[in-house]
Design a protein around this motif. Structure first.
Motif, mmCIF file in Angstrom:
data_model
loop_
_atom_site.group_PDB
_atom_site.id
_atom_site.type_symbol
_atom_site.label_atom_id
_atom_site.label_comp_id
_atom_site.label_asym_id
_atom_site.label_seq_id
_atom_site.Cartn_x
_atom_site.Cartn_y
_atom_site.Cartn_z
ATOM 1 N N VAL A 2 -7.541 6.509 -1.495
ATOM 2 C CA VAL A 2 -8.118 7.256 -0.381
ATOM 3 C C VAL A 2 -7.473 8.634 -0.371
ATOM 4 N N MET A 36 -4.776 3.665 6.420
ATOM 5 C CA MET A 36 -3.947 4.333 5.409
ATOM 6 C C MET A 36 -3.528 5.740 5.821
ATOM 7 N N TYR A 40 -6.924 -0.795 4.637
ATOM 8 C CA TYR A 40 -7.475 0.450 4.096
ATOM 9 C C TYR A 40 -7.785 1.447 5.208
ATOM 10 N N SER A 76 0.863 -1.162 0.000
ATOM 11 C CA SER A 76 0.000 0.000 0.000
ATOM 12 C C SER A 76 0.906 1.220 0.000
ATOM 13 N N TRP A 131 -2.909 4.663 -2.026
ATOM 14 C CA TRP A 131 -3.514 3.545 -2.754
ATOM 15 C C TRP A 131 -3.403 2.310 -1.882
ATOM 16 N N SER A 132 -4.540 1.723 -1.611
ATOM 17 C CA SER A 132 -4.582 0.556 -0.751
ATOM 18 C C SER A 132 -4.380 -0.727 -1.551
ATOM 19 N N THR A 140 -4.737 -3.728 -0.236
ATOM 20 C CA THR A 140 -5.723 -4.711 0.201
ATOM 21 C C THR A 140 -7.108 -4.445 -0.389
ATOM 22 N N SER A 141 -7.447 -3.174 -0.585
ATOM 23 C CA SER A 141 -8.771 -2.840 -1.107
ATOM 24 C C SER A 141 -8.737 -2.433 -2.573
ATOM 25 N N ASN A 142 -7.530 -2.257 -3.109
ATOM 26 C CA ASN A 142 -7.360 -1.867 -4.512
ATOM 27 C C ASN A 142 -8.147 -0.595 -4.845
ATOM 28 N N ARG A 143 -7.994 0.384 -4.010
ATOM 29 C CA ARG A 143 -8.652 1.651 -4.257
ATOM 30 C C ARG A 143 -7.881 2.776 -3.581
#
Length: 125
Positions: A58, A106, A103, A32, A50-51, A53-56
């Motif tokens: 923040v 983060m 996430y 991350s 960019w996370s 684990t969550s692929n998104r």
């Protein structure tokens, strides 16, 4: 992992800058990635990330809609695209990485294991 940040500079308000952070050949998919900044006399604050684990992404509220974080997995590079820069964006920007960060954590600087050296962004009015 060694992180190398680059792309800082001096710009006028309203201009754009792109910061990059490489992971020295390590597979960026395993981390991350976070961007933080620290202005003189201020504490280090979370900007975006960019996370893994969550692929998104923040974002901090202060940069939503202006900054975009992304990563190039082929180049093992994380990027922070900064648009519509404001004088209050002036700071030293740091990239950070961690392989196990979830996430929801983060935004916490203390949870990152690896840090780059920082790159200065100066925005003049």
């Amino acid at each position: 992992v060694q992180l190398q940040a680059s792309g800082g500079g001096s710009v006028q308000a309203g201009d754009s800058l792109r910061l990059s952070c490489t992971t020295s050949g390590r597979n960026i998919r395993n981390y991350s990635m976070g961007w933080f900044r620290q202005a003189p006399g201020m504490e280090r604050e979370f900007v975006a990330g960019w996370s893994r684990t969550s692929n998104r992404a923040v974002y901090a509220d202060s940069v939503k809609g202006r900054f975009t974080v992304s990563r190039d997995t082929a180049k093992n590079t994380a990027t922070l695209q900064m648009n519509s820069l404001k004088p209050e964006d002036t700071a030293v920007y740091y990239c950070a990485a961690d392989s196990a960060l979830i996430y929801g954590r983060m935004t916490y600087a203390g949870d990152y294991d690896y840090w780059g050296q920082g790159t200065l962004v100066t925005v003049s009015s």
